[in-house]
Design a protein around this motif. Sequence first.
Motif, PDB file in Angstrom:
ATOM      1  N   ASP A  38       0.826  -1.212   0.000  1.00  0.00           N
ATOM      2  CA  ASP A  38       0.000   0.000   0.000  1.00  0.00           C
ATOM      3  C   ASP A  38       0.860   1.263   0.000  1.00  0.00           C
ATOM      4  O   ASP A  38       0.559   2.228  -0.697  1.00  0.00           O
ATOM      5  CB  ASP A  38      -0.937   0.016   1.207  1.00  0.00           C
ATOM      6  CG  ASP A  38      -1.988  -1.078   1.158  1.00  0.00           C
ATOM      7  OD1 ASP A  38      -2.166  -1.702   0.094  1.00  0.00           O
ATOM      8  OD2 ASP A  38      -2.624  -1.318   2.205  1.00  0.00           O
ATOM      9  N   LYS A  43      -1.350  -0.112  -4.901  1.00  0.00           N
ATOM     10  CA  LYS A  43      -2.496  -0.944  -5.269  1.00  0.00           C
ATOM     11  C   LYS A  43      -2.061  -2.405  -5.318  1.00  0.00           C
ATOM     12  O   LYS A  43      -0.873  -2.718  -5.368  1.00  0.00           O
ATOM     13  CB  LYS A  43      -3.087  -0.518  -6.604  1.00  0.00           C
ATOM     14  CG  LYS A  43      -2.150  -0.647  -7.779  1.00  0.00           C
ATOM     15  CD  LYS A  43      -2.813  -0.180  -9.052  1.00  0.00           C
ATOM     16  CE  LYS A  43      -1.862  -0.324 -10.215  1.00  0.00           C
ATOM     17  NZ  LYS A  43      -2.474   0.011 -11.470  1.00  0.00           N
ATOM     18  N   LYS A 114      -4.285   3.585  -3.701  1.00  0.00           N
ATOM     19  CA  LYS A 114      -4.774   3.727  -2.330  1.00  0.00           C
ATOM     20  C   LYS A 114      -4.444   5.130  -1.828  1.00  0.00           C
ATOM     21  O   LYS A 114      -3.392   5.683  -2.161  1.00  0.00           O
ATOM     22  CB  LYS A 114      -4.122   2.685  -1.427  1.00  0.00           C
ATOM     23  CG  LYS A 114      -4.360   1.274  -1.914  1.00  0.00           C
ATOM     24  CD  LYS A 114      -4.868   0.408  -0.838  1.00  0.00           C
ATOM     25  CE  LYS A 114      -5.211  -0.935  -1.474  1.00  0.00           C
ATOM     26  NZ  LYS A 114      -5.229  -1.996  -0.566  1.00  0.00           N
TER      27      LYS A 114
END
Length: 142
Positions: A38, A43, A114
């Motif tokens: 992350d 991702k 993210k």
Amino acid sequence: MTPIAITSSLLLLFLAAIHVYWGFGGLWPGKNKQELIDLVFGKGDRFPAPFMCLLVAIFLFFFSLLPILWILKTKLSLDGKMIFRLRILLTIVSLIFLLRGLLAYFPFITKQWKPIFVYYTKRIYNPLCISIGLVLLIQILI
């Protein structure tokens, strides 16, 4: 210009060392594999194979030599063709870092990442890549 070349070389060596560390299973700056994914990739749920981390480390190590070679080009008695090739190589590496640094500012790219990665990429990774790219480019222009 020598302190800038040495600093950029050391920074690229540090980045190479981090990739070697990840290649051997290191988790920093995460606490577990998913957190590392992350924070560093933004991702997915699979970390790249150790071979890929080590390959990136090799490239970063090679890139770290370029600023020093540029500074030492006359002491190494490089001919005009070699200096031209070194300039092209430094330009290409510079553009790679600039592209990596600039692309992540576009929402169509960051929307698939993210939020924690977007946060760090905009505050640390992008400025770092842009700085490296500019330093390498400026070095060959001066």
